[in-house]
Write a protein that holds these residues in place. Structure first.
Motif, mmCIF file in Angstrom:
data_model
loop_
_atom_site.group_PDB
_atom_site.id
_atom_site.type_symbol
_atom_site.label_atom_id
_atom_site.label_comp_id
_atom_site.label_asym_id
_atom_site.label_seq_id
_atom_site.Cartn_x
_atom_site.Cartn_y
_atom_site.Cartn_z
ATOM 1 N N PHE A 1 80.079 22.681 -37.802
ATOM 2 C CA PHE A 1 80.669 23.989 -38.068
ATOM 3 C C PHE A 1 79.624 25.019 -38.465
ATOM 4 N N PHE A 2 79.821 26.238 -38.037
ATOM 5 C CA PHE A 2 78.994 27.395 -38.406
ATOM 6 C C PHE A 2 77.535 27.222 -38.014
ATOM 7 N N THR A 3 77.275 26.611 -36.857
ATOM 8 C CA THR A 3 75.885 26.477 -36.424
ATOM 9 C C THR A 3 75.695 27.074 -35.029
ATOM 10 N N GLY A 4 76.695 27.728 -34.492
ATOM 11 C CA GLY A 4 76.608 28.243 -33.123
ATOM 12 C C GLY A 4 75.745 29.484 -33.025
ATOM 13 N N ASP A 5 75.535 29.945 -31.799
ATOM 14 C CA ASP A 5 74.760 31.161 -31.540
ATOM 15 C C ASP A 5 75.704 32.208 -30.929
ATOM 16 N N PRO A 6 76.389 32.944 -31.775
ATOM 17 C CA PRO A 6 77.390 33.871 -31.245
ATOM 18 C C PRO A 6 76.784 34.952 -30.342
ATOM 19 N N LEU A 7 75.593 35.424 -30.696
ATOM 20 C CA LEU A 7 74.996 36.529 -29.944
ATOM 21 C C LEU A 7 74.748 36.115 -28.496
ATOM 22 N N PHE A 8 74.232 34.891 -28.333
ATOM 23 C CA PHE A 8 74.007 34.391 -26.976
ATOM 24 C C PHE A 8 75.321 34.324 -26.198
ATOM 25 N N HIS A 9 76.334 33.720 -26.851
ATOM 26 C CA HIS A 9 77.606 33.543 -26.144
ATOM 27 C C HIS A 9 78.264 34.879 -25.788
ATOM 28 N N MET A 10 78.070 35.858 -26.658
ATOM 29 C CA MET A 10 78.706 37.154 -26.388
ATOM 30 C C MET A 10 78.064 37.852 -25.187
ATOM 31 N N MET A 11 76.779 37.566 -24.957
ATOM 32 C CA MET A 11 76.094 38.235 -23.840
ATOM 33 C C MET A 11 76.057 37.362 -22.596
ATOM 34 N N ALA A 12 76.458 36.090 -22.727
ATOM 35 C CA ALA A 12 76.307 35.145 -21.619
ATOM 36 C C ALA A 12 77.462 35.244 -20.629
ATOM 37 N N GLY A 13 77.195 34.658 -19.476
ATOM 38 C CA GLY A 13 78.239 34.537 -18.462
ATOM 39 C C GLY A 13 78.835 35.872 -18.082
ATOM 40 N N GLY A 14 80.103 35.861 -17.760
ATOM 41 C CA GLY A 14 80.749 37.095 -17.306
ATOM 42 C C GLY A 14 81.521 37.776 -18.412
ATOM 43 N N LEU A 15 81.186 37.481 -19.683
ATOM 44 C CA LEU A 15 82.017 38.021 -20.766
ATOM 45 C C LEU A 15 81.992 39.541 -20.823
ATOM 46 N N MET A 16 80.788 40.119 -20.744
ATOM 47 C CA MET A 16 80.705 41.587 -20.830
ATOM 48 C C MET A 16 81.480 42.240 -19.671
ATOM 49 N N LEU A 17 81.222 41.727 -18.475
ATOM 50 C CA LEU A 17 81.908 42.268 -17.301
ATOM 51 C C LEU A 17 83.425 42.057 -17.432
ATOM 52 N N GLY A 18 83.797 40.861 -17.856
ATOM 53 C CA GLY A 18 85.225 40.535 -17.968
ATOM 54 C C GLY A 18 85.908 41.329 -19.063
ATOM 55 N N ALA A 19 85.264 41.428 -20.220
ATOM 56 C CA ALA A 19 85.912 42.072 -21.370
ATOM 57 C C ALA A 19 86.066 43.576 -21.155
ATOM 58 N N PHE A 20 85.072 44.190 -20.493
ATOM 59 C CA PHE A 20 85.149 45.650 -20.322
ATOM 60 C C PHE A 20 85.862 46.073 -19.039
ATOM 61 N N PHE A 21 85.828 45.214 -18.003
ATOM 62 C CA PHE A 21 86.352 45.680 -16.726
ATOM 63 C C PHE A 21 87.521 44.870 -16.161
ATOM 64 N N MET A 22 87.715 43.645 -16.666
ATOM 65 C CA MET A 22 88.813 42.829 -16.135
ATOM 66 C C MET A 22 89.936 42.705 -17.153
ATOM 67 N N ALA A 23 89.578 42.452 -18.407
ATOM 68 C CA ALA A 23 90.592 42.323 -19.455
ATOM 69 C C ALA A 23 91.155 43.696 -19.812
ATOM 70 N N THR A 24 90.626 44.737 -19.189
ATOM 71 C CA THR A 24 91.116 46.082 -19.462
ATOM 72 C C THR A 24 91.813 46.668 -18.238
ATOM 73 N N ASP A 25 92.000 45.840 -17.202
ATOM 74 C CA ASP A 25 92.698 46.309 -16.008
ATOM 75 C C ASP A 25 94.145 46.609 -16.373
#
Lengths: 327, 451
Positions: free
Chosen positions: A239-263
């Protein structure tokens, strides 16, 4: 015969139109798309152009064939084609992009009744269909220079691939330390789907849409925040040992969160509903990334929440004025 | 302090066209057309006949029904015809057509001078009733009925918001005759026995706020500044903002102890009580981008729109729409032969530039209407369900009957959907069904009573 036009009130209208909204969403995607061309080269450009052309053309042909008013040039089909290409590998054969575009427009959008009536995000269904049909091609990425210092080798793994298969330490050594990892993830100089890599340019486009009022900031913030929180809590070493910053910028999250989850079409209409949607999408993304078989889960998480949207809408209706209860 | 409510929109208000034009008296035209239905409730029946000579202020139409407001001759002259004439709210309606003799002589004993403070509440209410006063903001609810609420009220709210774009009649009235407005408020406050009287004015009318603050100094009437936002002047929104009370669904302001009156109504009440004169004229705005010289007019009831428009220099451009009232809730007219009535707050002539919008498209669920709806409804769903003719779902699941038809949803819709029209359609079906159910029930009950 009347000299004057007769109609129901109101008699004046706001200047905003659907094409206006749609073309501005396209514009918001342009910086990240331009970056993709610079970073991944001509194949990226070809895939995006093919995606757009086939999406718009199939919408046009469908509407002509069905004797419907032609709205293929309102910008929404263009978004679908562009987003589809941007959410897939730059080295995907263009004919597959074309098939994905046609599927997205004809099956997901038009057969449901056209713009506004599709339950699922067309680009994401197109991508999911291709994933099922050509799993190998869909997970073959660009070969690029390994960035770890002193190693002159080629790699074709995305950061999330490396994390899934080799672990977090391998990820750090590939990028040559945490600071380098963050910097490359932020700028976009990393492997991945062609339009998803540049966090900074996607943020820029997203902020523009928020400023225009097309996107409620709550959706991307809550979705990305949920991913950050959960990946931190459920880290690789307990618990509490993850790397949130990496995960937030990884994969399609930015694209998905700003352009798909907002469709607008496929997400709940009230803010309350949108928060539920964003939390759900973020949580499912993390579940797939950390537990599931795929390295990335943004696409499926949004599709699953799309399916819940009518239900969420039903239970998050605003309180009617004068209905009593909370004010 | 700016006060507000949830939802609402900010349309271009167009008030700059007429805002600085002082109220001008328009001479009574040669022919006046006085419709027998100018209020909510039973239409009046003429109590004069063709050929009769009438004096200004003389009763010409009345009804035995409780819910009605008497109608008076706006000029002195001769009744030349009683016939169906175009009507701005119901296509056509019987009207008394009067030929103006130009004398403008008042009916016997009018106008008078009296001190309302010496009158009893009953005398005041009688004066208001016999003057035929109705809500002049456009709702045209008979004032004397509203002033005899069947529930206790403790707050009187005066609507000076004038949130409809282009209209500036209330603004000019507040600016030019604050004393008359205040006198009317004092009369109402006494009749209703309320503890608190508040005038709500939007913050885009600072001059009116100043004028009324000055006139209200030291006499216990509050002047509240409201945020400029449509529909700030809607009754329920005003009560919410000024008294922090919500009129319950399907309820009336008196259910939360409030009475709301429009500024123009208050001024007319002062006239009726102090001078004893019936409602024969009103202040209205003639404006819009097709009008040559937009103006605020003091105009006789029964003046045809064509005459009022000619008095304002006619059209400088071809109008696409001619509206009775504001652009948000006003009614489109098919002819300029309709006459000014008690509830006519404005005549607007708008060109294609303002009225044209693209074709209607599918709802893209953007949620702008949900955000804009002051009543907390989901207009997009109402419009879609209405199109599918699923009126029961509109009524039962989406609060159809709570819609106040303010038009925010339709104004803001990027798909240019005629949401209010779909909602009105659904409401019509639901009302018709209710009427049918009632009609079915009534004979059954009678038979049951016999048995």
């Amino acid at each position: 015969m009347s000299e004057y036009t007769i109609s129901s009130s109101p008699h004046i209208r706001d200047g905003e139109t659907i094409p206006g909204i749609m073309w501005r969403v396209n514009a918001a995607l342009l910086p990240a798309a331009a970056f993709a061309v610079w970073w991944f080269g001509v194949p990226a450009l070809i895939n995006m152009v093919v995606g757009v052309i086939f999406a718009v053309a199939s919408e046009y042909i469908w509407q002509r064939a069905m004797h419907q008013p032609v709205t293929a040039f309102d910008g929404s089909a263009c978004i679908t084609g562009l987003l589809l290409a941007m959410s897939m590998s730059p080295v995907l054969p263009p004919y597959m992009v074309a098939i994905g575009s046609v599927l997205a427009i004809v099956v997901v959008k038009q057969s449901m009744g056209g713009l506004g009536f599709n339950i699922f995000n067309p680009a994401h269904i197109g991508r999911a269909a291709l994933m099922v049909s050509w799993p190998v091609a869909m997970t073959t990425w660009t070969k690029m220079q390994d960035m770890s210092a002193g190693v002159d080798a080629m790699t074709s793994a995305t950061p999330l691939n490396i994390l899934k298969l080799q672990g977090y330490d391998a990820l750090l050594s590939t990028f040559g330390g945490q600071a380098n990892l963050y910097w490359n993830m932020f700028i976009g100089t990393r492997n991945g789907s062609l339009g998803e890599t540049s966090t900074v340019l996607l943020l820029l486009g997203g902020l523009y849409l928020i400023g225009k009022g097309y996107v409620n900031w709550v959706v991307p913030v809550v979705m990305i925040g949920t991913v950050g929180l959960l990946t931190f809590v459920f880290g690789p070493a307990g618990f509490f040992t993850g790397d949130p910053l990496f995960h937030m910028m990884a994969g399609g999250l930015m694209l998905g969160a700003f352009f798909m989850a907002t469709d607008m079409v496929t997400i709940p209409m009230t803010v309350k509903g949108q928060v539920i949607f964003a939390i759900g999408a973020g949580a499912i993304t993390v579940l797939i990334r950390l537990v599931g078989g795929y390295p990335e889960g943004v696409c499926y998480s949004i599709l699953l929440m799309n399916a819940l949207t009518p239900l969420i809408d039903r239970f998050t209706k605003p309180r009617i004025f004068g209905a009593g209860g909370d004010k | 302090m700016f006060r507000s409510f949830l939802g609402g929109i900010h349309p271009h208000d167009g008030k700059e066209l007429a805002k600085d034009k002082p109220i001008q008296v328009m001479p009574a035209p040669k022919e006046l057309v006085v419709p027998m239905s100018q209020h909510i409730g039973a239409p009046c029946t003429p109590c004069v006949k063709a050929g009769d000579l009438v004096k200004r202020g003389q009763l010409i139409g009345t009804s035995p029904a409780f819910m009605h407001a008497d109608i008076h001759a706006p000029v002195s002259g001769k009744v030349i015809r009683i016939e169906e004439r175009p009507h701005s709210g119901r296509i056509s309606c019987p009207a008394v057509v009067i030929e103006n003799d130009g004398e403008d002589s008042w009916a016997d004993g009018l106008p008078l001078e009296r001190d309302w403070r010496a009158m009893t509440n009953e005398e005041i209410l009688n004066a208001i009733q016999s003057a035929g006063i109705v809500g002049m903001g456009g709702a045209t609810f008979p004032a004397h009925i509203k002033l005899k609420p069947s529930k206790p009220v403790d707050i009187l709210i005066l609507n000076g918001a004038e949130c409809e774009p282009y209209l500036t009649a209330d603004y000019r009235l507040m600016l030019e005759s604050p004393a008359q407005v205040v006198e009317g408020i004092q009369i109402l406050a006494r009749v209703l026995g309320v503890k608190r009287s508040v005038i709500g004015i939007e913050d885009n009318k600072p001059e009116a706020i100043d004028a009324l603050k000055k006139a209200c100094a030291g006499i216990g009437i509050e002047v509240a500044t409201l945020k400029t936002k449509y529909p700030q002047g809607a009754e329920k929104m005003l009560i919410k903002v000024l008294a922090d009370r919500e009129v319950p669904m399907g309820g009336l302001p008196m259910d939360v102890g409030a009475v709301v009156q429009n500024i123009g109504t208050v001024a007319a009440i002062a006239d009726a009580v102090v001078r004893g004169v019936p409602l024969t004229e009103r202040i209205m705005t003639v404006s819009g981008d097709a009008i040559a010289e937009p103006k605020n007019l003091r105009v006789r009831i029964g003046t045809k729109y064509s005459a009022a428009i000619a008095f304002c220099g006619g059209f400088k451009e071809e109008p696409d729409k001619l509206l009775a009232g504001g652009p948000m809730m006003g009614m489109a007219q098919f002819t300029d032969e309709v006459p000014v009535m008690k509830g006519s707050s404005g005549i607007l002539a708008l060109t294609r530039r303002l009225t044209e919008h693209g074709p209607e498209m599918n709802c893209i669920r953007c949620g702008r209407c949900v955000k804009a709806c002051p009543m907390g409804l989901v207009p997009s769903m109402l419009s879609i369900l209405s199109q599918r003719q699923d009126f029961a779902a509109c009524r039962d699941s989406y609060g159809l009957m709570n819609c106040v038809e303010c038009g925010c949803c339709t104004y803001i819709c990027p798909a240019k959907r005629n949401i209010v029209q779909y909602i009105r359609n659904a409401k019509g079906f639901v009302r018709a069904e209710m009427a049918r159910a009632k009609a079915k029930e009534a004979p059954a009950k009678k038979e049951g009573a016999k048995a």
